[in-house]
Scaffold this motif. Sequence first.
Motif, short mmCIF file in Angstrom:
data_model
loop_
_atom_site.label_atom_id
_atom_site.label_comp_id
_atom_site.label_asym_id
_atom_site.label_seq_id
_atom_site.Cartn_x
_atom_site.Cartn_y
_atom_site.Cartn_z
N ALA A 25 -13.27 -9.20 -7.46
CA ALA A 25 -12.99 -9.51 -6.06
C ALA A 25 -13.01 -11.01 -5.80
O ALA A 25 -12.30 -11.50 -4.93
N THR A 26 -13.81 -11.75 -6.56
CA THR A 26 -14.03 -13.15 -6.24
C THR A 26 -13.04 -14.07 -6.92
O THR A 26 -12.64 -13.84 -8.07
N PHE A 27 -12.67 -15.14 -6.21
CA PHE A 27 -11.87 -16.21 -6.79
C PHE A 27 -12.76 -17.25 -7.47
O PHE A 27 -12.26 -18.09 -8.21
N LEU A 28 -14.06 -17.21 -7.21
CA LEU A 28 -14.94 -18.27 -7.69
C LEU A 28 -15.17 -18.19 -9.19
O LEU A 28 -15.23 -17.10 -9.76
N THR A 29 -15.28 -19.36 -9.80
CA THR A 29 -15.52 -19.44 -11.24
C THR A 29 -16.86 -18.80 -11.59
O THR A 29 -17.86 -19.04 -10.90
N THR A 30 -16.89 -18.01 -12.65
CA THR A 30 -18.10 -17.26 -12.98
C THR A 30 -18.63 -17.51 -14.39
O THR A 30 -19.67 -16.96 -14.75
#
Length: 402
Positions: A25-30
């Motif tokens: 769901a997230t666009f953030l770098t993980t």
Amino acid sequence: MDPAAAAAAVRHRLRDDAEPVRNLATFLTTSFEPEAVQLHSAYLNRNLADREQYPATDELVQECVRILGELWGGDGCRVVGSATTGSSEAALLAGLSLLHRWEERTGSGARRPNLVMGAGVHACWRNFCRHWGVEPRVAPARPGCVGLDGAVAAELCDESTIGVVAVLGGTLDGRYEPVRDIAAELDQLADRSGIDVPVHVDAAGGGFIAPFLDPDLQWGFDLPRVVSINASGHKYGQVPPGLGWVLWRDRDHRSGRLGFPVNYLGSNHTYHEFTFSRSAAPVVLQYYNFLRYGFAGYRSLHARSRRLAQDLAARLRATGRFQFLGDGSDLPVVAVTAEPDLKLSQLARRLGECGWAVPVYQLPPDLEELTAMRVVVRSDLRPSDVVAFAAAVDEFTRPHAV
């Protein structure tokens, strides 16, 4: 508690959260390299606002602004900008600059200003309009498209329009809005009516994608009508959460009213951000990534993500059960709606049982009867993950399983 016990208690409280790498769901770098983690830890205690004590850190900010300005088609010697706590703060600053400059041009008077945007804009733009008394003029969504086009943008503009927001990579569909066409329509509007409306590009997603994968696409400061751009370093810039960027093509296009002087840190400095004290670590990581990847490295990294997104789209298309809002051709994002007998909420629950977190959401007005599901492909997704995810979808969507 001693430190180990306190840390164990925190981990226990967070044990049921989704695994970030499997959070589609997230666009953030993980995921981050060990060297990046070490740098982040080493500079976590430096205050980005304290330019007196950390002048080299402030120089990194300015160097990143110069690099991004040139990457986005501007003059690196003329662009000005700021590191922000995220792209939402960057967008709010850009919107406020548009509002101030409109007031300076027109004197405002009793007219209520308006801001033109498409139905798929990020929520921060509606927040901006609400908090600063600006009318949001939102182009309606259309079947298969939630974005803004040039003709509609020009129709919505008048003497009270402070600007048009064009989105380079929508949150809902991952698609680029046609910034060049929007600018061209506004050029024609200015020629025939004298209504001269600037463009801000919300490149929260595409600012770190398009320059590397779509070099012939005109969307940035190479278009004279584009006055400002925001982007998220913590998305495809590969930085941990907490960093956005806002740039203006030159000082004349950034409202002077954004600046406020501060002298209590030891010398006089002017700040143009809403936030003040914050860690310098995200900026350090952004500069590290520029050195680590370079142009070719970013291109290779994002090209891989786009290939995986398009592979996933092909696998989902083969089921015959989905219609596509985005197929990975712009941002590496796959967004789909489904046939009426296929409930995306049920599919998302099934995928959750398999360990995949995916969002299901309602589309904007005029398409609100439809729900969509989005998969964000980031650099830590593997080809085997795409195969496994598509297989789980295929199993659920077979006629006998519905």
